[in-house]
Design an enzyme around this catalytic site. Sequence first.
Site, mmCIF file in Angstrom:
data_model
loop_
_atom_site.group_PDB
_atom_site.id
_atom_site.type_symbol
_atom_site.label_atom_id
_atom_site.label_comp_id
_atom_site.label_asym_id
_atom_site.label_seq_id
_atom_site.Cartn_x
_atom_site.Cartn_y
_atom_site.Cartn_z
ATOM 1 N N ARG A 198 1.195 -1.247 0.173
ATOM 2 C CA ARG A 198 -0.004 0.325 -0.303
ATOM 3 C C ARG A 198 0.553 1.222 0.310
ATOM 4 O O ARG A 198 0.350 2.137 -0.455
ATOM 5 C CB ARG A 198 -1.416 -0.038 1.273
ATOM 6 C CG ARG A 198 -2.015 0.945 0.812
ATOM 7 C CD ARG A 198 -2.560 0.770 2.072
ATOM 8 N NE ARG A 198 -2.728 0.853 3.277
ATOM 9 C CZ ARG A 198 -3.013 0.902 4.299
ATOM 10 N NH1 ARG A 198 -4.778 0.189 4.272
ATOM 11 N NH2 ARG A 198 -2.843 0.866 5.830
ATOM 12 N N LYS A 219 -3.075 6.458 1.101
ATOM 13 C CA LYS A 219 -2.126 6.791 2.396
ATOM 14 C C LYS A 219 -1.487 8.259 3.195
ATOM 15 O O LYS A 219 -0.511 7.982 3.355
ATOM 16 C CB LYS A 219 -1.865 5.647 3.459
ATOM 17 C CG LYS A 219 -2.823 5.996 5.187
ATOM 18 C CD LYS A 219 -2.422 4.780 6.161
ATOM 19 C CE LYS A 219 -3.023 4.131 7.392
ATOM 20 N NZ LYS A 219 -4.237 4.601 7.644
ATOM 21 N N GLU A 273 -16.412 7.039 4.072
ATOM 22 C CA GLU A 273 -15.794 5.632 5.403
ATOM 23 C C GLU A 273 -15.508 6.650 6.224
ATOM 24 O O GLU A 273 -17.015 7.826 5.813
ATOM 25 C CB GLU A 273 -14.819 5.094 5.028
ATOM 26 C CG GLU A 273 -12.827 5.753 4.405
ATOM 27 C CD GLU A 273 -11.786 5.495 3.897
ATOM 28 O OE1 GLU A 273 -12.035 4.323 4.811
ATOM 29 O OE2 GLU A 273 -11.416 5.978 2.917
HETATM 30 C C1 LIG Z 1 -5.759 3.279 7.834
HETATM 31 C C2 LIG Z 1 -6.428 4.243 6.640
HETATM 32 C C3 LIG Z 1 -7.299 2.920 7.098
HETATM 33 C C4 LIG Z 1 -7.562 1.856 8.481
HETATM 34 O O1 LIG Z 1 -6.733 0.979 7.050
HETATM 35 P P1 LIG Z 1 -5.836 0.264 7.908
HETATM 36 O O2 LIG Z 1 -4.691 -1.045 7.348
HETATM 37 O O3 LIG Z 1 -7.479 -1.423 8.158
HETATM 38 O O4 LIG Z 1 -5.236 -0.086 9.053
HETATM 39 C C5 LIG Z 1 -9.109 3.350 7.404
HETATM 40 N N1 LIG Z 1 -9.604 4.028 6.377
HETATM 41 C C6 LIG Z 1 -8.303 5.229 5.960
HETATM 42 C C7 LIG Z 1 -8.748 6.926 4.937
HETATM 43 C C8 LIG Z 1 -7.917 5.246 6.322
HETATM 44 O O5 LIG Z 1 -6.126 6.071 6.885
#
Ligand SMILES: *Cc1c(COP(=O)(O)O)cnc(C)c1O
Length: 344
Positions: free
Chosen positions: A82, A184, A220
């Site tokens: 990722r 991210k 989300e």
């Molecule tokens: C990091 C993150 C998540 C959760 O991801 P995980 O890999 O499960 O920790 C969900 N939404 C956003 C916007 C994020 O930055």
Amino acid sequence: MALKDIDWGSLGFSYVETDYSYVSMYKDGKWDEGTLTKDHNITMNECACVLQYAQTCFEGLKAYRTEDGKIVTFRPDLNADRMIDSCNRLEMPAFPKERFIEAVEQVVKANADWVPPYGSGATLYIRPFMFGYNSVIGVKPAEEYMFRILVTPVGPYFKGGAKPVVVRIPDFDRAAPHGTGGIKAGLNYAMSLHPIMEAHREGYSENMYLDPATRTKVEETGGANIIFIKDGGKTLVTPKSDSILPSITRRSICYIAEHILGMNVEHRAVMFDEVKEAEEMGLCGTAAVISPVGQIHDHGNVINIPSGMDGMGPTIKKLYDTLTGIQMGHLEAPEGWIHEIKVD
Ligand SMILES: *Cc1c(COP(=O)(O)O)cnc(C)c1O
């Protein structure tokens, strides 16, 4: 080597300096060999690309101590993948996958005394990140980058049991169509700070963002993917959209639902109108694993999730117990999920 003398159970989620961080520099078109450092501060030029144009991305995962005393991480290969996707979108040089996993191993091993004991509910949070380091004033990517991993112990997310949260539908959007919602990047968090502070001031825990183009579909929250349970616990529904960050927790929960609990999993566009059919709802991410949602407030209109405000609903509890059981070593893990870090 001896565990640090810390009241692990009362730790919160805030930065505690540990012994070592990992650092590697990218210069002249290549990454150096990387090293552990005891220096937790960074010196850089005032015109560094990250400071002017926010060229930075990050990851988040945890190291756990299992019942038999092993130190493990959960699917670090997916964090490596990722981060490569994030780097590609931000014109940053990827940190190679094998090296990412090795660097996580090195830094956790060097801070083994900071990995909280089994049963404390606390974990060692691992934060890999990368940023444009050299000075740029014209808008362009940096030529030099720092990749770093810091680790910090964090307390149990749910102290005294999981309390369902109340979320609101904000008037802000999280990510544009064809934008950066799927990576991210720090920039996605910078713009979420005002909406989340506003939500907190109004008494809500999180913002539940809708799709920015039509505001009719569920996306989300600021930092967690959403799952819904319906059909008497037989079906899990989770929204699909390019502007949702692909949560590793959510992907793991969907796998568990389908392959271990025998549920139907629907990964598709989810209309906000459908939410009233949900029996249970949860927010998924590394920090909490699953946070149950009890209520959604949409501009004065309240949707009560049938599982209520007292605790997790039965299906989310089963998913939560299965995933944490795998992470803590009580339950057999699907191939490749548990990555042991051997400390001699
Ligand atoms: C990091 C993150 C998540 C959760 O991801 P995980 O890999 O499960 O920790 C969900 N939404 C956003 C916007 C994020 O930055």
